[in-house]
Design a protein around this motif. Structure first.
Motif, PDB file in Angstrom:
ATOM      1  N   LYS A  54      28.404  -3.195  23.943  1.00 52.16           N
ATOM      2  CA  LYS A  54      29.056  -3.307  22.631  1.00 52.16           C
ATOM      3  C   LYS A  54      29.403  -4.766  22.313  1.00 52.16           C
ATOM      4  O   LYS A  54      29.093  -5.270  21.237  1.00 52.16           O
ATOM      5  N   SER A  55      30.066  -5.426  23.251  1.00 47.75           N
ATOM      6  CA  SER A  55      30.454  -6.829  23.013  1.00 47.75           C
ATOM      7  C   SER A  55      29.216  -7.703  22.853  1.00 47.75           C
ATOM      8  O   SER A  55      29.182  -8.584  21.985  1.00 47.75           O
ATOM      9  N   THR A  56      28.223  -7.460  23.669  1.00 49.93           N
ATOM     10  CA  THR A  56      27.007  -8.269  23.593  1.00 49.93           C
ATOM     11  C   THR A  56      26.365  -8.123  22.217  1.00 49.93           C
ATOM     12  O   THR A  56      25.950  -9.117  21.605  1.00 49.93           O
ATOM     13  N   PHE A 174      35.010  -7.284  14.889  1.00 50.45           N
ATOM     14  CA  PHE A 174      36.191  -7.104  15.741  1.00 50.45           C
ATOM     15  C   PHE A 174      35.737  -6.555  17.089  1.00 50.45           C
ATOM     16  O   PHE A 174      34.990  -5.579  17.143  1.00 50.45           O
ATOM     17  N   ASP A 175      36.183  -7.185  18.160  1.00 50.65           N
ATOM     18  CA  ASP A 175      35.835  -6.679  19.495  1.00 50.65           C
ATOM     19  C   ASP A 175      37.110  -6.242  20.214  1.00 50.65           C
ATOM     20  O   ASP A 175      37.825  -7.065  20.771  1.00 50.65           O
ATOM     21  N   GLU A 176      37.387  -4.975  20.175  1.00 54.72           N
ATOM     22  CA  GLU A 176      38.570  -4.372  20.792  1.00 54.72           C
ATOM     23  C   GLU A 176      39.850  -5.153  20.475  1.00 54.72           C
ATOM     24  O   GLU A 176      40.571  -5.587  21.379  1.00 54.72           O
ATOM     25  N   PRO A 177      40.137  -5.317  19.181  1.00 57.58           N
ATOM     26  CA  PRO A 177      41.264  -6.181  18.797  1.00 57.58           C
ATOM     27  C   PRO A 177      42.629  -5.649  19.219  1.00 57.58           C
ATOM     28  O   PRO A 177      43.590  -6.408  19.234  1.00 57.58           O
TER      29      PRO A 177
END
Ligand code: ADP
Ligand code: MG
Length: 254
Positions: A54-56, A174-177
């Motif tokens: 997901k982050s990638t 947004f990455d797991e904000p």
């Protein structure tokens, strides 16, 4: 709640097109044949097990990570090794991470004006006015002259969002904000994101806040082992997941 999401407009215009995108870390094939089209005004929630990529994926969209195959186009600009294109895309895409990455030695106001002044060459006074506008929007104008360490985690994350908005992005990633926040602070950050969504911001959010997904997303994407396994509108995604992998994941988090 589901009504709120359907009232938010999605345009026909395309914001992001990802086609047959593949990425490796060394010999590790981390993203596999990713196809994704995001329309302007769409609010997409991406979920999936830890390590699923997901982050990638999010980081590839603004070239924080390089992809090796396939294409990514943002607002009609092809993401290539051409630095001009990378700059153009980054200027249109804002990003918020799990860890807020504020500069600890700068005040909240200075955190928000740094990039507009130095990257955009915005006059200081104008940059400060814009910063105050967005700090008001995230409901912490009174903290402008404090340092990040003097604020709560929820406040710091709202500053991070305001700081991104100061660059006037057309798309927010947004990455797991909220995943580094204490439970009582999660809502204030989600409320800020909901407001952004209501104003029509195109958003891709990696999050496991499924209440947020139901309320705000028009599409939920499930990733596993570097692939998009399943995607659907929230109601159908949560009530009737098709893939056994999605079913297993949802049974573990809901
Ligand atoms: P997620 O955000 O879904 O938890 P990531 O995109 O962070 O997943 O990571 C996907 C996979 O790639 C994981 O197996 C992770 O260990 C690996 N990975 C992430 N970053 C790197 C890196 N810089 N170098 C090598 N492997 C990485
Ligand atoms: Mg991640």
């Amino acid at each position: 709640m589901a009504e709120a999401a359907t009232q938010m407009k999605v345009s026909d215009e395309i914001a992001i097109t990802i086609t047959k995108m593949n990425k490796w870390y060394g010999s590790f094939h981390v993203l596999r044949d990713i196809d994704l089209v995001v329309n302007r005004g769409e609010r997409i929630v991406i979920c999936g097990p830890s390590g699923s990529g997901k982050s990638t994926l999010i980081r590839c969209i603004n070239a924080l990570e390089e992809h090796q195959q396939g294409s990514i186009e943002v607002d009609g600009t092809l993401l290539s090794s051409d630095l001009k294109n990378i700059d153009k895309i980054r200027s249109e895409v804002g990003m918020c991470f799990q860890h807020f990455n504020l500069f600890p030695h700068l005040t909240i106001l200075e955190n928000c004006t740094l990039a507009p002044i130095w990257v955009r060459k915005t006059p200081k006074k104008e940059a400060e006015e814009t910063a105050m506008h967005f700090l008001e929007k995230v409901k912490i104008p009174d903290q402008a002259n404090k340092y990040p360490g003097q604020l709560s985690g929820g406040q710091q994350q709202r500053v991070a969002i305001a700081r991104s908005l100061c660059m006037r992005p057309r798309i927010m990633l947004f990455d797991e904000p909220t995943s580094a926040l204490d439970p009582e602070m999660i809502k204030e950050v989600l409320d800020t994101m909901i407001e952004l969504a209501e104003e029509g911001m195109t958003m891709l959010c990696v999050t496991h806040e499924m209440g947020f997904a139901r309320q705000v997303a028009n599409r939920v994407i499930f990733m596993d082992a570097g692939q998009i396994v399943e995607q659907n509108e929230p109601e159908a995604f949560f009530n009737n997941p098709q893939s056994p992998r999605t079913q297993l994941f949802l049974s573990q988090i809901l």
